[in-house]
Design a protein around this motif. Sequence first.
Motif, PDB file in Angstrom:
ATOM      1  N   GLU A   6      -8.374   0.509  -1.922  1.00 34.77           N
ATOM      2  CA  GLU A   6      -8.350   1.878  -1.409  1.00 34.77           C
ATOM      3  C   GLU A   6      -8.707   1.919   0.074  1.00 34.77           C
ATOM      4  O   GLU A   6      -8.096   2.667   0.848  1.00 34.77           O
ATOM      5  CB  GLU A   6      -9.311   2.761  -2.210  1.00 34.77           C
ATOM      6  CG  GLU A   6      -8.776   3.098  -3.588  1.00 34.77           C
ATOM      7  CD  GLU A   6      -9.745   3.941  -4.388  1.00 34.77           C
ATOM      8  OE1 GLU A   6     -10.616   4.625  -3.795  1.00 34.77           O
ATOM      9  OE2 GLU A   6      -9.631   3.924  -5.620  1.00 34.77           O
ATOM     10  N   SER A  10      -6.285   3.309   3.064  1.00 34.35           N
ATOM     11  CA  SER A  10      -6.698   4.437   3.910  1.00 34.35           C
ATOM     12  C   SER A  10      -6.648   4.098   5.400  1.00 34.35           C
ATOM     13  O   SER A  10      -6.549   4.985   6.231  1.00 34.35           O
ATOM     14  CB  SER A  10      -8.096   4.913   3.522  1.00 34.35           C
ATOM     15  OG  SER A  10      -9.061   3.923   3.855  1.00 34.35           O
ATOM     16  N   PRO A  13      -2.562   5.188   6.498  1.00 38.28           N
ATOM     17  CA  PRO A  13      -1.980   6.213   5.617  1.00 38.28           C
ATOM     18  C   PRO A  13      -0.504   6.507   5.904  1.00 38.28           C
ATOM     19  O   PRO A  13       0.201   7.007   5.039  1.00 38.28           O
ATOM     20  CB  PRO A  13      -2.846   7.447   5.882  1.00 38.28           C
ATOM     21  CG  PRO A  13      -3.427   7.216   7.230  1.00 38.28           C
ATOM     22  CD  PRO A  13      -3.578   5.720   7.382  1.00 38.28           C
TER      23      PRO A  13
END
Length: 176
Positions: A6, A10, A13
């Motif tokens: 994750e 991020s 993006p």
Amino acid sequence: MAARLEAAASRRPEHQRLLLCVAISYGGRQEMARAARELADSVAAGDLTSDQIDESLLTAHLRQAEYSVPSDPDLIIRTGGQQRMSNFLLYQSAYAELVCHAGYWPDFSADDLARAVTEYARRRRNYGLVPEEEKPELEYASGANEISAEGGRGTGPGTKRGMAESEREKLRRNGR
């Protein structure tokens, strides 16, 4: 591991074209059996007929549909030195390219991924079709589909058993 993935996603993006799927405690046979049971239950309930079951309907009942994951991966990287699918995405991997890696998943590095993607990029994908230039150049004379007196196919003059010696030699040279 989920937190690291994750965090990596991020950081970029704007990159939305590629999708990395990690399957843990997953079984392809179990997934297909569950989908078949769901479809059978729908037929038994009268919600659909068996004639309505096709590839797209089966795909809709597989697990990746629950998670909005594309059904057919382009590349599967098999770690651990194995060269088999091992019950992994059995239906979905029909046209996936397989790259095998000797190391185990926890040790799989960014360099290993780059090598796998480079190997994938070198391959020419044909999705089960045989390109025209690779099709055998065989010309069968009439009678190739004749039924022999013994009841079997394949003894007419255009078949392998019925062709001239020069034709058989041509097949041998071409590896057929």
